[in-house]
Design a protein around this motif. Structure first.
Motif, PDB file in Angstrom:
ATOM      1  N   ARG A 127     -12.028  -3.615   3.674  1.00  0.00           N
ATOM      2  CA  ARG A 127     -12.172  -2.313   4.336  1.00  0.00           C
ATOM      3  C   ARG A 127     -13.648  -1.987   4.590  1.00  0.00           C
ATOM      4  O   ARG A 127     -13.986  -1.372   5.607  1.00  0.00           O
ATOM      5  CB  ARG A 127     -11.521  -1.212   3.476  1.00  0.00           C
ATOM      6  N   ALA A 128     -14.513  -2.386   3.671  1.00  0.00           N
ATOM      7  CA  ALA A 128     -15.945  -2.141   3.869  1.00  0.00           C
ATOM      8  C   ALA A 128     -16.493  -2.941   5.046  1.00  0.00           C
ATOM      9  O   ALA A 128     -17.378  -2.476   5.768  1.00  0.00           O
ATOM     10  CB  ALA A 128     -16.710  -2.474   2.593  1.00  0.00           C
ATOM     11  N   LYS A 129     -15.973  -4.141   5.230  1.00  0.00           N
ATOM     12  CA  LYS A 129     -16.388  -4.933   6.394  1.00  0.00           C
ATOM     13  C   LYS A 129     -15.998  -4.230   7.689  1.00  0.00           C
ATOM     14  O   LYS A 129     -16.727  -4.277   8.680  1.00  0.00           O
ATOM     15  CB  LYS A 129     -15.749  -6.317   6.343  1.00  0.00           C
ATOM     16  N   LYS A 130     -14.841  -3.574   7.677  1.00  0.00           N
ATOM     17  CA  LYS A 130     -14.334  -2.925   8.882  1.00  0.00           C
ATOM     18  C   LYS A 130     -14.919  -1.529   9.077  1.00  0.00           C
ATOM     19  O   LYS A 130     -15.286  -1.153  10.208  1.00  0.00           O
ATOM     20  CB  LYS A 130     -12.812  -2.847   8.804  1.00  0.00           C
ATOM     21  N   TYR A 131     -15.009  -0.761   8.007  1.00  0.00           N
ATOM     22  CA  TYR A 131     -15.391   0.641   8.123  1.00  0.00           C
ATOM     23  C   TYR A 131     -16.771   0.960   7.538  1.00  0.00           C
ATOM     24  O   TYR A 131     -17.251   2.078   7.680  1.00  0.00           O
ATOM     25  CB  TYR A 131     -14.364   1.526   7.416  1.00  0.00           C
ATOM     26  N   THR A 134      -4.210   3.267  -1.493  1.00  0.00           N
ATOM     27  CA  THR A 134      -3.726   3.231  -2.871  1.00  0.00           C
ATOM     28  C   THR A 134      -2.636   2.178  -2.970  1.00  0.00           C
ATOM     29  O   THR A 134      -1.794   2.078  -2.074  1.00  0.00           O
ATOM     30  CB  THR A 134      -3.132   4.592  -3.294  1.00  0.00           C
ATOM     31  N   ILE A 135      -2.655   1.396  -4.050  1.00  0.00           N
ATOM     32  CA  ILE A 135      -1.587   0.432  -4.275  1.00  0.00           C
ATOM     33  C   ILE A 135      -0.917   0.710  -5.615  1.00  0.00           C
ATOM     34  O   ILE A 135      -1.514   1.293  -6.518  1.00  0.00           O
ATOM     35  CB  ILE A 135      -2.094  -1.025  -4.229  1.00  0.00           C
ATOM     36  N   GLU A 157       0.833  -1.194   0.000  1.00  0.00           N
ATOM     37  CA  GLU A 157       0.000   0.000   0.000  1.00  0.00           C
ATOM     38  C   GLU A 157       0.873   1.251   0.000  1.00  0.00           C
ATOM     39  O   GLU A 157       1.723   1.428   0.866  1.00  0.00           O
ATOM     40  CB  GLU A 157      -0.937   0.001   1.208  1.00  0.00           C
ATOM     41  N   VAL A 158       0.639   2.096  -0.999  1.00  0.00           N
ATOM     42  CA  VAL A 158       1.362   3.360  -1.081  1.00  0.00           C
ATOM     43  C   VAL A 158       0.815   4.336  -0.049  1.00  0.00           C
ATOM     44  O   VAL A 158       1.556   5.091   0.584  1.00  0.00           O
ATOM     45  CB  VAL A 158       1.253   3.949  -2.502  1.00  0.00           C
ATOM     46  N   THR A 159      -0.491   4.343   0.103  1.00  0.00           N
ATOM     47  CA  THR A 159      -1.155   5.133   1.143  1.00  0.00           C
ATOM     48  C   THR A 159      -2.132   4.231   1.879  1.00  0.00           C
ATOM     49  O   THR A 159      -2.700   3.305   1.295  1.00  0.00           O
ATOM     50  CB  THR A 159      -1.934   6.321   0.562  1.00  0.00           C
ATOM     51  N   ASP A 160      -2.331   4.484   3.161  1.00  0.00           N
ATOM     52  CA  ASP A 160      -3.255   3.713   3.980  1.00  0.00           C
ATOM     53  C   ASP A 160      -3.925   4.664   4.958  1.00  0.00           C
ATOM     54  O   ASP A 160      -3.316   5.080   5.938  1.00  0.00           O
ATOM     55  CB  ASP A 160      -2.520   2.586   4.707  1.00  0.00           C
ATOM     56  N   ASN A 161      -5.163   5.018   4.653  1.00  0.00           N
ATOM     57  CA  ASN A 161      -5.901   5.963   5.490  1.00  0.00           C
ATOM     58  C   ASN A 161      -7.262   5.380   5.850  1.00  0.00           C
ATOM     59  O   ASN A 161      -8.306   5.842   5.409  1.00  0.00           O
ATOM     60  CB  ASN A 161      -6.073   7.299   4.762  1.00  0.00           C
ATOM     61  N   ILE A 195     -12.512   2.203  -0.330  1.00  0.00           N
ATOM     62  CA  ILE A 195     -12.165   2.789  -1.623  1.00  0.00           C
ATOM     63  C   ILE A 195     -10.670   2.574  -1.846  1.00  0.00           C
ATOM     64  O   ILE A 195      -9.844   3.073  -1.074  1.00  0.00           O
ATOM     65  CB  ILE A 195     -12.467   4.301  -1.698  1.00  0.00           C
ATOM     66  N   ILE A 196     -10.334   1.849  -2.901  1.00  0.00           N
ATOM     67  CA  ILE A 196      -8.939   1.524  -3.164  1.00  0.00           C
ATOM     68  C   ILE A 196      -8.552   2.034  -4.556  1.00  0.00           C
ATOM     69  O   ILE A 196      -9.196   1.690  -5.556  1.00  0.00           O
ATOM     70  CB  ILE A 196      -8.677   0.005  -3.096  1.00  0.00           C
TER      71      ILE A 196
END
Length: 360
Positions: A101-105, A79-80, A70-74, A109-110
């Motif tokens: 991520r949808a399960k968690k948050y 972003t990968i 992952e280039v960014t992780d927010n 959006i990737i």
């Protein structure tokens, strides 16, 4: 049109990809993406792309087995970097990440950058359905479409897809390019020496054409005129500006010469394009079962409405493809003779394996 057994086509496709030398998981993934497209009647994104993608690996244009970071992780957004591999491999990873991520948050959006052709968009959005999520994606790619009113290709046709669970009904699955027709379909029509409908494409000089070879060397046209163009611009921004990928005009065009070179000896390159994948957990809005019931109710209301003169049945987005897949799993896949010739020529002449010959 020849009918091909699904299992035979899958085995042949897997054999080609193993010969390329990629990881077994990716062999199975890419084969499934291609065969599933043909099962659903989306032949523009089916096995006709197999030689093109395989050459990309064989000739060193594509990274065989990337390890994504992952280039960014927010939180729900990440972003990968696809690292110049086939878009299918990066996109499958990204969609799975969006679902997690949808399960968690509640939403994921990737973004993906440094990617290439990802095949049929619906393959990824439909992965969300089994998790009771809504799936979304879009992509850009090489410049194949002029801005509305122009003649120079500056945009890709920037397809997008939604997949929505519908309870007892088949899911709603929208998968469409912003051009009147996918470029892959035009390539197929060129190989079959068919004539294009008017309004699909213009020549490299900006003149209307019904010749698919002139269309390959020219540009496709947006659906709905300025409306399709407008959606393509939005998808371009999401896919490239948001992710850090190249714009379509920075990727460049697909054709590097006469149409025939693209029709027969096309090689997939590492375009540097971008994608965006999204997943929404419907339960985070309250009662997910109630949502699906309401969607099913909408489907029934639309399908049971009176038909216009000469229309036998009202379809929902993705319904034709759903029905085709059910039938073709049992009865086989009709493939154009030119597609079979294309993949068999590649198998025999370029990688030395047994051609696909066992038809139904």
């Amino acid at each position: 049109m020849p009918i091909v057994d699904v299992n035979n086509l899958r085995s042949f496709t897997e054999e080609v990809l193993r010969k390329v030398g990629i990881d077994e998981d990716n062999v199975l993934l890419i084969s499934d993406v291609l065969v599933d497209a043909d099962l659903r009647g989306v032949h523009s994104h089916g096995v006709q792309n197999l030689p093109r993608w395989a050459r990309g690996f064989l000739n060193g244009h594509l990274i065989r087995d990337p390890i994504f970071e992952e280039v960014t992780d927010n939180g729900p957004i990440a972003t990968i970097d696809a690292q110049g591999t086939l878009g299918v491999i990066a996109s499958n990873f990204a969609m799975d990440l969006a679902i997690d991520r949808a399960k968690k948050y509640g939403i994921g959006i990737i973004g993906v950058k440094n990617s290439s052709h990802f095949g049929p968009a619906a393959y990824y959005t439909m992965k969300a359905l089994q998790h009771k999520q809504i799936g979304y994606c879009t992509t850009n790619g090489p410049a194949v479409m002029a801005p509305w009113g122009g003649k120079e290709a500056l945009l890709s046709n920037n397809p997008f897809s939604y997949a929505i669970p519908a309870g007892e009904e088949p899911p709603i699955v929208l998968d469409m390019a912003c051009s009147v027709s996918a470029r892959g379909r035009i390539r197929m029509m060129a190989r079959e020496n068919e004539t294009l409908p008017e309004g699909w494409a213009i020549t490299k000089d900006g003149e209307p054409t019904v010749d698919p070879r002139e269309a390959v060397e020219g540009t496709v046209l947006p659906f709905g005129g300025y409306k399709g163009y407008g959606i393509a611009v939005i998808n371009e921004i999401l896919s490239a500006a948001l992710t850090g990928a190249l714009f379509s005009f920075e990727v460049g065009g697909i054709s590097k010469g006469p149409a025939e070179s693209e029709l027969q000896k096309h090689e997939q390159e590492a375009w540097g394009c971008g994608h965006v994948f999204g997943a929404i957990d419907i339960n985070r809005f309250g009662n997910g079962e109630a949502f699906q019931s309401r969607v099913a109710y909408l489907i029934k209301a639309l399908k049971q409405s009176p038909t216009a003169k000469g229309v036998e049945r009202i379809y929902l987005p993705g319904e034709i493809e759903y029905d085709l897949k059910q039938n073709r799993m049992k009865d086989g896949i009709p493939l154009p003779a030119s597609t079979i010739e294309l993949i068999n020529s590649f198998a025999i002449e370029e990688i030395g394996i047994t051609p696909l010959v066992d038809y139904l």
